[in-house]
Design an enzyme around this catalytic site. Structure first.
Site, PDB file in Angstrom:
ATOM      1  N   LEU A  75      -4.381  11.939  -5.037  1.00  0.00           N
ATOM      2  CA  LEU A  75      -3.945  11.710  -6.410  1.00  0.00           C
ATOM      3  C   LEU A  75      -4.406  10.304  -6.769  1.00  0.00           C
ATOM      4  O   LEU A  75      -4.447   9.427  -5.904  1.00  0.00           O
ATOM      5  CB  LEU A  75      -2.431  11.829  -6.517  1.00  0.00           C
ATOM      6  N   PHE A 123      -2.853   8.430  -2.195  1.00  0.00           N
ATOM      7  CA  PHE A 123      -3.077   7.988  -3.567  1.00  0.00           C
ATOM      8  C   PHE A 123      -4.205   6.970  -3.609  1.00  0.00           C
ATOM      9  O   PHE A 123      -4.317   6.125  -2.725  1.00  0.00           O
ATOM     10  CB  PHE A 123      -1.828   7.286  -4.123  1.00  0.00           C
ATOM     11  N   GLU A 124      -4.984   7.043  -4.661  1.00  0.00           N
ATOM     12  CA  GLU A 124      -5.961   6.012  -4.962  1.00  0.00           C
ATOM     13  C   GLU A 124      -5.459   5.259  -6.190  1.00  0.00           C
ATOM     14  O   GLU A 124      -5.004   5.864  -7.156  1.00  0.00           O
ATOM     15  CB  GLU A 124      -7.322   6.625  -5.273  1.00  0.00           C
ATOM     16  N   ILE A 125      -5.557   3.948  -6.145  1.00  0.00           N
ATOM     17  CA  ILE A 125      -5.320   3.110  -7.318  1.00  0.00           C
ATOM     18  C   ILE A 125      -6.676   2.507  -7.645  1.00  0.00           C
ATOM     19  O   ILE A 125      -7.297   1.873  -6.780  1.00  0.00           O
ATOM     20  CB  ILE A 125      -4.275   2.001  -7.040  1.00  0.00           C
TER      21      ILE A 125
END
Length: 143
Positions: A75, A123-125
């Site tokens: 995500l 998760f990727e930011i």
């Protein structure tokens, strides 16, 4: 059919711990529609839900199984600057997230990092200068 995804649900081992993580680490606000079994967060036009993982398996009608280390799904949250990527990663790190990839410039011309939450969801930011955000913070792709 109009293409859309309205809701993403993650199975979690400890609902309250996960709610605290997402509220504190990412600044998301739990909806009043939440209850003691499921938490809902409005993320732009999408609803993000946290559901006890065993209860979720029961709801689907499948036996509960231990999650794989890597599911092939991530995500991502796009943000407005490299500084914001750093700030979010530092915040989730303090809450106990495992940082899989430290914030850095990436091959596609942006800046990103990856973390794993308490239940192994990745998760990727990212700051992506090629995907500007609208006034609601949503990515709008050219058609």
């Amino acid at each position: 059919m109009f293409p859309r995804i309205n809701l993403i649900t993650l199975g979690v081992s400890d609902l309250q711990k996960s709610v605290h993580f997402y509220e504190t680490g990412l600044g998301w606000k739990k909806s009043l529609e939440s209850n003691d079994k499921v938490a809902f967060f409005q993320i732009g036009a999408l609803v993000f839900a946290l559901f006890g993982e065993k209860d979720l398996a029961d709801d689907i009608g499948i036996p509960f199984q231990k999650r794989q280390e890597y599911s092939g799904i991530t995500l991502a949250q796009n943000v407005e600057s490299e500084i914001e990527v750093d700030k979010i990663i530092n915040g989730v790190r303090k809450l106990g997230a495992v940082i899989l990839k430290e914030p850095q410039k990436v091959f596609w011309g942006g800046y990103s990092a990856y973390f794993k939450d308490f239940d192994g969801h990745i998760f990727e930011i990212a700051y992506n200068p090629f995907f500007p955000l609208n006034e609601k913070g949503e990515v709008v792709l050219n058609q």
